[in-house]
Write a protein that holds these residues in place. Sequence first.
Motif, PDB file in Angstrom:
ATOM      1  N   ASN A 198      -8.937   3.954 -49.676  1.00 29.30           N
ATOM      2  CA  ASN A 198      -7.546   4.388 -49.771  1.00 29.30           C
ATOM      3  C   ASN A 198      -7.529   5.778 -50.412  1.00 29.30           C
ATOM      4  O   ASN A 198      -7.274   5.937 -51.603  1.00 29.30           O
ATOM      5  CB  ASN A 198      -6.752   3.380 -50.602  1.00 29.30           C
ATOM      6  CG  ASN A 198      -5.260   3.612 -50.530  1.00 29.30           C
ATOM      7  OD1 ASN A 198      -4.796   4.626 -49.989  1.00 29.30           O
ATOM      8  ND2 ASN A 198      -4.481   2.696 -51.093  1.00 29.30           N
ATOM      9  N   PRO A 233      -5.580   3.387 -54.452  1.00 28.52           N
ATOM     10  CA  PRO A 233      -5.460   4.807 -54.090  1.00 28.52           C
ATOM     11  C   PRO A 233      -6.257   5.678 -55.065  1.00 28.52           C
ATOM     12  O   PRO A 233      -6.128   5.539 -56.276  1.00 28.52           O
ATOM     13  CB  PRO A 233      -3.959   5.082 -54.199  1.00 28.52           C
ATOM     14  CG  PRO A 233      -3.311   3.736 -54.157  1.00 28.52           C
ATOM     15  CD  PRO A 233      -4.271   2.774 -54.770  1.00 28.52           C
ATOM     16  N   ARG A 285      -0.592  12.430 -50.256  1.00 27.70           N
ATOM     17  CA  ARG A 285      -0.934  12.293 -48.834  1.00 27.70           C
ATOM     18  C   ARG A 285      -2.017  11.240 -48.654  1.00 27.70           C
ATOM     19  O   ARG A 285      -2.998  11.188 -49.383  1.00 27.70           O
ATOM     20  CB  ARG A 285      -1.427  13.632 -48.294  1.00 27.70           C
ATOM     21  CG  ARG A 285      -1.926  13.563 -46.859  1.00 27.70           C
ATOM     22  CD  ARG A 285      -2.488  14.894 -46.409  1.00 27.70           C
ATOM     23  NE  ARG A 285      -3.092  14.806 -45.090  1.00 27.70           N
ATOM     24  CZ  ARG A 285      -3.725  15.823 -44.495  1.00 27.70           C
ATOM     25  NH1 ARG A 285      -3.802  16.996 -45.098  1.00 27.70           N
ATOM     26  NH2 ARG A 285      -4.244  15.664 -43.299  1.00 27.70           N
ATOM     27  N   LYS A 286      -1.851  10.373 -47.662  1.00 30.49           N
ATOM     28  CA  LYS A 286      -2.824   9.323 -47.348  1.00 30.49           C
ATOM     29  C   LYS A 286      -3.682   9.801 -46.181  1.00 30.49           C
ATOM     30  O   LYS A 286      -3.187  10.229 -45.152  1.00 30.49           O
ATOM     31  CB  LYS A 286      -2.095   8.032 -46.962  1.00 30.49           C
ATOM     32  CG  LYS A 286      -2.998   6.913 -46.458  1.00 30.49           C
ATOM     33  CD  LYS A 286      -3.693   6.211 -47.600  1.00 30.49           C
ATOM     34  CE  LYS A 286      -4.295   4.872 -47.127  1.00 30.49           C
ATOM     35  NZ  LYS A 286      -5.380   5.024 -46.139  1.00 30.49           N
ATOM     36  N   TYR A 287      -5.003   9.739 -46.349  1.00 31.94           N
ATOM     37  CA  TYR A 287      -5.936  10.219 -45.327  1.00 31.94           C
ATOM     38  C   TYR A 287      -6.465   9.066 -44.478  1.00 31.94           C
ATOM     39  O   TYR A 287      -6.654   7.939 -44.968  1.00 31.94           O
ATOM     40  CB  TYR A 287      -7.116  10.946 -45.970  1.00 31.94           C
ATOM     41  CG  TYR A 287      -6.759  12.318 -46.474  1.00 31.94           C
ATOM     42  CD1 TYR A 287      -7.045  13.454 -45.733  1.00 31.94           C
ATOM     43  CD2 TYR A 287      -6.108  12.473 -47.703  1.00 31.94           C
ATOM     44  CE1 TYR A 287      -6.699  14.717 -46.195  1.00 31.94           C
ATOM     45  CE2 TYR A 287      -5.761  13.725 -48.172  1.00 31.94           C
ATOM     46  CZ  TYR A 287      -6.058  14.849 -47.412  1.00 31.94           C
ATOM     47  OH  TYR A 287      -5.715  16.094 -47.867  1.00 31.94           O
ATOM     48  N   ASP A 315      -7.363   9.791 -55.760  1.00 34.86           N
ATOM     49  CA  ASP A 315      -7.150  11.195 -55.442  1.00 34.86           C
ATOM     50  C   ASP A 315      -8.499  11.861 -55.164  1.00 34.86           C
ATOM     51  O   ASP A 315      -9.350  11.951 -56.048  1.00 34.86           O
ATOM     52  CB  ASP A 315      -6.448  11.866 -56.634  1.00 34.86           C
ATOM     53  CG  ASP A 315      -6.112  13.335 -56.392  1.00 34.86           C
ATOM     54  OD1 ASP A 315      -6.691  13.943 -55.473  1.00 34.86           O
ATOM     55  OD2 ASP A 315      -5.287  13.869 -57.154  1.00 34.86           O
ATOM     56  N   THR A 360      -6.370   9.562 -51.136  1.00 40.85           N
ATOM     57  CA  THR A 360      -5.147  10.372 -51.190  1.00 40.85           C
ATOM     58  C   THR A 360      -5.498  11.737 -51.785  1.00 40.85           C
ATOM     59  O   THR A 360      -6.651  12.017 -52.126  1.00 40.85           O
ATOM     60  CB  THR A 360      -4.083   9.695 -52.062  1.00 40.85           C
ATOM     61  OG1 THR A 360      -4.535   9.665 -53.419  1.00 40.85           O
ATOM     62  CG2 THR A 360      -3.808   8.278 -51.598  1.00 40.85           C
TER      63      THR A 360
END
Length: 533
Positions: free
Chosen positions: A57, A27, A64-66, A29, A59
Amino acid sequence: MARYYKDLREYLARLEKSGLLFRIREPIDKDRHLMPLAIWQYHGLKSDERKAFLFENVTDGSGRKYQGAVAVGLLGASKKIYSLAVDAAPERIQEKWLRALSRPIPARKVRTGPVKEVILKGKALEKSGGLEALPLPISNPGFDGAPFFTAPFCVTRDPETRKINIGTYRMMLKGRKKSGISCPPAQHIGIHFHKAREMGKPLEMAVILGAAPAIGLTSVSKIPYGMEEYAVAGALAGRAIALVRCETVDLEVPARAEIVLEGEIPTDYAEPEGPFGEYTGYMGGKMLNRVFNVKCITHRHDPILQMFNEGIPSESSLMRKLSYEAVVWKFLHRDCNIPGVLKVSFHEWGGSWKYCVIQMKRTTPAQPWQALMAASAFDPNLGKVVVVVDDDIDPDDADAVNWALSFRMQPHRDSRVITHKYAALDPSAAPPGSPVEEARFPSPSGCSALLMDATRKWPYPPVALPKKEYMERAKKIWEELELPALTPKTPWHGYSLGRWSKENEEEAEMAARGEYEEVAQRLARAGTKIEEF
């Protein structure tokens, strides 16, 4: 036939197979860490070690996951990657560009394609989250005021001739169905905008966010006005680009694009946009810019959002450098009838925009100035400092260019300042806070350019290094001694530049044979008594 990447995904697979892709599954950002990760390699790795990034991955700070992925550095992280994108060996890149410019391949229209897998308009567009649902990162966390689309391939049509232009212009995210859009008057999109405004109508635009490499390479190039970029892209790819009609605007886009935005640019409205980190290596300030109202978004399943990074050095600076060099060389060598022009170099630390060096083998004293004036006239944005050097100076080597500037020209005689150039976000053009018109073209005569003829005006003594034969033998001895590997840099041996007598040559040969005393006797025979002052 050239290798044809039918879409971005096929090209990504080729990058990965070639060991030129960092695939990041952790993940990340998008608003704080994604672009800084991609940027680090320009400030911590050698150029040939840089790779493309694929963030799978994505975020944000809230966790929040896009949907989809973000790809950075796909076309210009290194010259090796750019070479793969155009499918040409590094030394053949310019030749590939020249062939594409000379023999464009018109696009072909198809009924549908993967870019239509998801179509969002009307209520569906609003419900989806629109632009805010895309994993759009902040390029310069801590300085940028919002996420920006940095690799938008913007498609517009000349309202009079109906010719298509594709260009890359910064776009600030401003809402689910709205972004900013820079429409510089001197750029082709600005010409389209001006014509649409005179007709009293908005300018339709489609924005391609991720496509086969030929589309992006062409979008950031200085293709002559009226020559359709889709046709040049087809020539780079080796076959016609397949296009589909947009849903809500009278434009066509690549059938296998990842994401396409459709909408309009009102010609009677503007609002502040920025700041944003620009090609100059400085933050571009907040300025009054146009807006783009989105009417429809189409995309593939699990789309890949393509991004460039700006600044110096960057992916953008390398892409501009390699394409501008080919386009301007063709303009000077062929279109302006200056066959002595051998090479054109745009230096990355000038943003691949402002510092241009032209290498030439001149046959008349007028030719350097013919090249300088023609280069400065090619585009009002290009060339703040333009230098012509001789054929023994490597135009890509700043040290060699500085050597020529130091000892092959006189500023009062061999330089000239011209005006009425365009600023193109140059922060030296006007103080911060100046009106946008003043910042772009400061009154009364715009910006300026410095033109310099750094060629030799008469025969020079030889370059002060050992002759080639001695350097070559010494290199063999170096290697036999297993000393560190050498990377020769021009000039690495001495050579004649026209002013060297037969006597000088004989005495140097005598010295190399150890006959120093005979040389000294020659000099003594030419001695003379000096009277005291």
